[in-house]
Design a protein around this motif. Structure first.
Motif, mmCIF file in Angstrom:
data_model
loop_
_atom_site.group_PDB
_atom_site.id
_atom_site.type_symbol
_atom_site.label_atom_id
_atom_site.label_comp_id
_atom_site.label_asym_id
_atom_site.label_seq_id
_atom_site.Cartn_x
_atom_site.Cartn_y
_atom_site.Cartn_z
ATOM 1 N N UNK A 85 -23.513 14.345 11.063
ATOM 2 C CA UNK A 85 -24.736 13.796 10.495
ATOM 3 C C UNK A 85 -24.621 13.246 9.088
ATOM 4 N N UNK A 86 -23.398 13.085 8.553
ATOM 5 C CA UNK A 86 -23.228 12.528 7.213
ATOM 6 C C UNK A 86 -23.614 11.045 7.234
ATOM 7 N N UNK A 87 -24.653 10.633 6.480
ATOM 8 C CA UNK A 87 -25.116 9.241 6.551
ATOM 9 C C UNK A 87 -24.067 8.220 6.118
ATOM 10 N N UNK A 88 -23.275 8.557 5.111
ATOM 11 C CA UNK A 88 -22.237 7.608 4.685
ATOM 12 C C UNK A 88 -21.173 7.432 5.767
ATOM 13 N N UNK A 89 -20.804 8.525 6.408
ATOM 14 C CA UNK A 89 -19.807 8.456 7.469
ATOM 15 C C UNK A 89 -20.351 7.687 8.661
ATOM 16 N N UNK A 90 -21.640 7.869 8.948
ATOM 17 C CA UNK A 90 -22.247 7.128 10.060
ATOM 18 C C UNK A 90 -22.220 5.637 9.760
ATOM 19 N N UNK A 91 -22.519 5.255 8.525
ATOM 20 C CA UNK A 91 -22.482 3.838 8.144
ATOM 21 C C UNK A 91 -21.072 3.281 8.254
ATOM 22 N N UNK A 92 -20.090 4.026 7.735
ATOM 23 C CA UNK A 92 -18.697 3.574 7.809
ATOM 24 C C UNK A 92 -18.249 3.459 9.260
ATOM 25 N N UNK A 93 -18.618 4.439 10.072
ATOM 26 C CA UNK A 93 -18.249 4.429 11.487
ATOM 27 C C UNK A 93 -18.863 3.218 12.182
ATOM 28 N N UNK A 94 -20.136 2.957 11.917
ATOM 29 C CA UNK A 94 -20.827 1.827 12.548
ATOM 30 C C UNK A 94 -20.184 0.497 12.166
ATOM 31 N N UNK A 95 -19.843 0.350 10.883
ATOM 32 C CA UNK A 95 -19.205 -0.903 10.441
ATOM 33 C C UNK A 95 -17.856 -1.092 11.111
ATOM 34 N N UNK A 96 -17.054 -0.034 11.147
ATOM 35 C CA UNK A 96 -15.734 -0.138 11.769
ATOM 36 C C UNK A 96 -15.848 -0.396 13.265
ATOM 37 N N UNK A 97 -16.793 0.258 13.912
ATOM 38 C CA UNK A 97 -16.985 0.046 15.342
ATOM 39 C C UNK A 97 -17.433 -1.385 15.611
ATOM 40 N N UNK A 98 -18.356 -1.882 14.785
ATOM 41 C CA UNK A 98 -18.826 -3.257 14.959
ATOM 42 C C UNK A 98 -17.714 -4.272 14.805
ATOM 43 N N UNK A 99 -16.857 -4.081 13.793
ATOM 44 C CA UNK A 99 -15.766 -5.041 13.615
ATOM 45 C C UNK A 99 -14.734 -4.898 14.725
ATOM 46 N N UNK A 100 -14.517 -3.680 15.234
ATOM 47 C CA UNK A 100 -13.567 -3.500 16.332
ATOM 48 C C UNK A 100 -14.102 -4.152 17.606
ATOM 49 N N UNK A 101 -15.413 -4.062 17.831
ATOM 50 C CA UNK A 101 -15.985 -4.651 19.042
ATOM 51 C C UNK A 101 -16.056 -6.173 18.984
ATOM 52 N N UNK A 102 -15.826 -6.754 17.809
ATOM 53 C CA UNK A 102 -15.742 -8.217 17.714
ATOM 54 C C UNK A 102 -14.457 -8.735 18.336
ATOM 55 N N UNK A 103 -13.466 -7.862 18.474
ATOM 56 C CA UNK A 103 -12.211 -8.230 19.114
ATOM 57 C C UNK A 103 -12.420 -8.163 20.626
ATOM 58 N N UNK A 104 -12.265 -9.287 21.355
ATOM 59 C CA UNK A 104 -12.554 -9.290 22.796
ATOM 60 C C UNK A 104 -11.696 -8.302 23.585
ATOM 61 N N UNK A 105 -10.443 -8.124 23.209
ATOM 62 C CA UNK A 105 -9.579 -7.196 23.943
ATOM 63 C C UNK A 105 -10.071 -5.763 23.794
ATOM 64 N N UNK A 106 -10.435 -5.375 22.569
ATOM 65 C CA UNK A 106 -10.914 -4.018 22.351
ATOM 66 C C UNK A 106 -12.270 -3.800 23.019
ATOM 67 N N UNK A 107 -13.116 -4.821 23.010
ATOM 68 C CA UNK A 107 -14.419 -4.700 23.661
ATOM 69 C C UNK A 107 -14.227 -4.469 25.159
ATOM 70 N N UNK A 108 -13.254 -5.165 25.761
ATOM 71 C CA UNK A 108 -12.986 -4.991 27.186
ATOM 72 C C UNK A 108 -12.531 -3.568 27.471
ATOM 73 N N UNK A 109 -11.677 -3.016 26.597
ATOM 74 C CA UNK A 109 -11.198 -1.650 26.781
ATOM 75 C C UNK A 109 -12.360 -0.667 26.739
ATOM 76 N N UNK A 110 -13.280 -0.856 25.788
ATOM 77 C CA UNK A 110 -14.421 0.052 25.673
ATOM 78 C C UNK A 110 -15.338 -0.081 26.880
ATOM 79 N N UNK A 111 -15.593 -1.306 27.317
ATOM 80 C CA UNK A 111 -16.502 -1.516 28.441
ATOM 81 C C UNK A 111 -15.885 -1.036 29.756
ATOM 82 N N UNK A 112 -14.559 -1.107 29.881
ATOM 83 C CA UNK A 112 -13.887 -0.691 31.107
ATOM 84 C C UNK A 112 -13.547 0.791 31.118
ATOM 85 N N UNK A 113 -13.865 1.502 30.044
ATOM 86 C CA UNK A 113 -13.511 2.924 29.973
ATOM 87 C C UNK A 113 -14.233 3.690 31.077
#
Length: 136
Positions: A85-113
Motif C-alpha cells: 500500500x505504499x503510494x510512492x511504490x504504487x505510482x512507480x509500479x504503475x509507471x513502469x508497468x505502463x511503459x512495459x505494456x507499450x512494448x507490443x511483445x511484452x503486452x502479448x506475453x502479459x495478455x497470453x499469460x
C-alpha cells in the motif's frame, strides 16, 4: 533636461558613454558555452550506472539466499512495497508497468499469460513453464 545632464548620469544611471550598446552582452568574457556533445556524452557515467544496476546482490527468498542483479532486487522491493500500500511504490509500479505494456511483445506475453490457479504449487509450475516457453 539637457543632454549634458543625461550624459553625467547619477544614482542608478550610468553615463551614456559607459552603458552597454544595444545587442552587446553585459559579460562578454563570461562563462563559455558547453558544447552540445559534452552535454549528451555521459558514456562513463552511463557505463558506471549500468555496472552498478547489474551488480549481483544477495536476497533471501523462501529462506534461501539467491544472487540477483541489483536492478531486479529494486524492482522486487518496489512491487512488495506497492502490494503493502505504499503510494510512492504504487505510482512507480504503475509507471513502469505502463511503459512495459507499450512494448507490443511484452503486452502479448502479459495478455497470453495463463490464468492463476488456486493451488500455489500448480500456479508456480505453470508460470515456470510459461516463462521457459513451454506453454504458448
Amino acid at each position: 533636461m539637457s543632454n549634458q545632464d543625461d550624459d553625467r548620469g547619477g544614482y542608478g544611471r550610468p553615463p551614456k558613454r559607459t552603458r552597454f550598446q544595444p545587442g552587446q552582452s553585459g559579460n562578454p568574457k563570461g562563462r563559455p558555452r558547453t558544447p552540445a556533445a559534452e552535454l549528451t556524452s555521459n558514456t562513463d557515467a552511463d557505463r558506471m550506472f549500468l555496472e552498478e544496476a547489474l551488480r549481483p546482490v544477495t536476497i533471501v527468498e523462501n529462506n534461501k539466499r539467491r544472487k540477483v542483479p541489483a536492478m531486479r532486487a529494486v524492482y522486487r522491493r518496489t512491487v512488495q512495497s506497492a502490494l503493502q500500500g505504499d503510494p510512492r511504490a504504487i505510482t512507480a509500479f504503475s509507471k513502469n508497468l505502463g511503459s512495459a505494456l507499450n512494448n507490443p511483445e511484452l503486452r502479448r506475453v502479459v495478455m497470453d499469460a495463463p490464468e492463476f490457479p488456486s493451488d500455489p504449487n500448480l500456479a508456480a509450475q505453470i508460470y515456470r513453464d510459461f516463462i521457459a516457453g513451454k506453454i504458448r
